[in-house]
Design a protein around this motif. Sequence first.
Motif, short mmCIF file in Angstrom:
data_model
loop_
_atom_site.label_atom_id
_atom_site.label_comp_id
_atom_site.label_asym_id
_atom_site.label_seq_id
_atom_site.Cartn_x
_atom_site.Cartn_y
_atom_site.Cartn_z
N GLU A 255 6.23 -8.46 1.17
CA GLU A 255 5.62 -7.16 0.00
C GLU A 255 4.21 -7.07 0.29
OE1 GLU A 255 5.87 -3.48 -0.31
OE2 GLU A 255 8.08 -4.46 -0.58
N LEU A 256 3.67 -5.77 0.47
CA LEU A 256 2.10 -5.60 0.64
C LEU A 256 1.32 -5.85 -0.39
CD1 LEU A 256 3.04 -2.53 3.57
CD2 LEU A 256 2.56 -5.49 3.73
N HIS A 257 1.56 -6.10 -1.35
CA HIS A 257 0.33 -6.28 -2.67
C HIS A 257 -0.70 -6.26 -1.94
CE1 HIS A 257 4.55 -6.75 -5.16
NE2 HIS A 257 4.86 -7.53 -4.71
N GLY A 258 -1.20 -5.57 -3.01
CA GLY A 258 -2.68 -5.98 -2.99
C GLY A 258 -3.62 -4.85 -1.69
N VAL A 259 -2.78 -4.19 -1.38
CA VAL A 259 -2.81 -3.37 0.14
C VAL A 259 -3.17 -1.95 -0.54
CG1 VAL A 259 -2.05 -1.70 2.44
CG2 VAL A 259 -1.28 -4.33 1.70
N HIS A 260 -4.39 -1.10 -0.20
CA HIS A 260 -4.45 -0.16 -1.09
C HIS A 260 -6.48 0.47 -0.96
CE1 HIS A 260 -7.55 -1.95 -4.51
NE2 HIS A 260 -6.68 -2.45 -3.64
N PRO A 261 -6.34 1.19 -0.46
CA PRO A 261 -6.03 2.93 -0.79
C PRO A 261 -4.91 2.59 0.73
CG PRO A 261 -8.18 3.62 0.14
CD PRO A 261 -7.80 1.35 -0.31
N TRP A 262 -4.68 3.65 0.81
CA TRP A 262 -3.13 3.92 1.91
C TRP A 262 -3.31 5.08 2.66
CZ3 TRP A 262 0.47 0.95 4.26
CH2 TRP A 262 0.97 0.12 2.97
N LEU A 263 -3.43 5.34 3.71
CA LEU A 263 -4.00 6.19 4.47
C LEU A 263 -2.76 6.86 5.53
CD1 LEU A 263 -7.15 5.19 5.93
CD2 LEU A 263 -6.93 7.13 3.98
N ASN A 264 -2.40 8.39 5.53
CA ASN A 264 -1.59 8.66 6.09
C ASN A 264 -0.02 8.45 5.23
OD1 ASN A 264 -3.21 9.39 8.08
ND2 ASN A 264 -2.57 8.29 9.37
N THR A 265 -0.41 8.63 4.29
CA THR A 265 1.21 8.60 3.59
C THR A 265 1.44 9.91 2.47
OG1 THR A 265 0.39 7.34 1.62
CG2 THR A 265 1.39 6.57 3.10
N PRO A 266 2.33 10.09 1.62
CA PRO A 266 1.69 11.67 1.28
C PRO A 266 0.67 11.48 0.05
CG PRO A 266 4.17 11.20 1.92
CD PRO A 266 3.34 9.99 2.06
N THR A 267 0.33 12.43 0.24
CA THR A 267 -1.23 12.28 -1.03
C THR A 267 -1.69 11.04 -0.78
OG1 THR A 267 0.47 11.65 -3.16
CG2 THR A 267 0.13 13.82 -2.56
N ASN A 268 -1.83 10.28 -0.19
CA ASN A 268 -2.00 9.68 -0.01
C ASN A 268 -1.82 7.45 -1.07
OD1 ASN A 268 -3.28 9.73 2.40
ND2 ASN A 268 -5.13 10.35 1.18
N GLU A 269 -0.43 7.74 -1.50
CA GLU A 269 0.41 7.41 -2.28
C GLU A 269 0.83 5.81 -1.56
OE1 GLU A 269 4.12 9.11 -3.67
OE2 GLU A 269 3.00 10.58 -4.54
N PRO A 270 0.61 4.71 -2.10
CA PRO A 270 1.00 3.24 -1.51
C PRO A 270 2.61 3.09 -1.13
CG PRO A 270 1.06 3.60 -4.49
CD PRO A 270 0.43 4.06 -4.08
N LEU A 271 2.66 2.07 0.14
CA LEU A 271 4.27 2.47 0.45
C LEU A 271 4.38 0.20 0.32
CD1 LEU A 271 4.14 3.10 4.35
CD2 LEU A 271 4.71 4.59 2.43
N THR A 272 5.68 0.18 -0.38
CA THR A 272 5.70 -1.23 -0.54
C THR A 272 7.30 -1.18 0.74
OG1 THR A 272 7.85 -0.44 -1.70
CG2 THR A 272 5.63 -1.17 -2.48
N LEU A 273 7.27 -2.20 1.19
CA LEU A 273 8.40 -2.77 2.12
C LEU A 273 9.84 -2.37 1.61
CD1 LEU A 273 6.96 -5.70 4.34
CD2 LEU A 273 6.48 -3.57 4.74
N ALA A 274 9.66 -2.72 0.03
CA ALA A 274 11.48 -2.75 -0.60
C ALA A 274 11.45 -1.03 -0.06
CB ALA A 274 11.09 -3.02 -1.87
N GLY A 275 10.41 0.22 -0.79
CA GLY A 275 10.66 0.87 -0.11
C GLY A 275 11.23 1.56 1.43
N LEU A 276 11.11 0.77 2.20
CA LEU A 276 11.65 0.92 3.89
C LEU A 276 12.56 0.76 4.50
CD1 LEU A 276 7.51 0.80 4.78
CD2 LEU A 276 9.08 2.86 4.21
N VAL A 277 13.47 -0.14 3.51
CA VAL A 277 14.86 -1.31 3.86
C VAL A 277 15.23 -0.06 3.64
CG1 VAL A 277 16.40 -2.48 3.57
CG2 VAL A 277 13.65 -2.98 2.51
N GLY A 278 16.04 -0.07 4.96
CA GLY A 278 17.09 0.74 5.45
C GLY A 278 17.48 0.89 6.58
#
Length: 173
Positions: A26-49
């Motif tokens: 997982e992408l733990h410790g990755v912050h801040p985020w750019l180019n995400t909705p309201t710069n929310e963090p992404l997780t690989l688990a959330g991208l599965v599919g």
Amino acid sequence: MRLRRGRGEVRPRSEPGLPDFGPAPELHGVHPWLNTPTNEPLTLAGLVGGPVLVEFWAFACSNCLHTLPFLSGLSERYRGELTVVGVHTPELPLERVPGNVARAVRSARLTYPIGLDNDYEAWNAFGNRYWPTMYLLDAEGRIRYTQIGEGQYRRTEAAIRRLLPGGSQSADS
């Protein structure tokens, strides 16, 4: 992730010719985020599919800069089928400053999500050692392909196509 076969056996899966290097961390410790909705963090688990292409890069690395047009092109060409994620891991002190990274992202007109890994948490979890390095994950979050350094764009895109629904079975297609 060093491509350690002892961590998870390399086994053929439904995509011939692409080895299975095991689950991506997982992408733990990755912050801040750019180019995400309201710069929310992404997780690989959330991208599965669907397939995900993760690139570790740094904005002052010339080899990394050479890969950005390729990644932007992939993000546009495979929109809705492939997620491109940049993990900016600083090589130099000036690359640790979030404002500098944001300026570099704007200057390069990057629109795909980019997270800052200033503490090298994701870098270390992947066992990464080089800028740039790409990791291609399948829909189950398993590492199926890597590319260290710039170049090999046709080979990388062929691997991506294999992981897309109805994907090509030939690396040369």
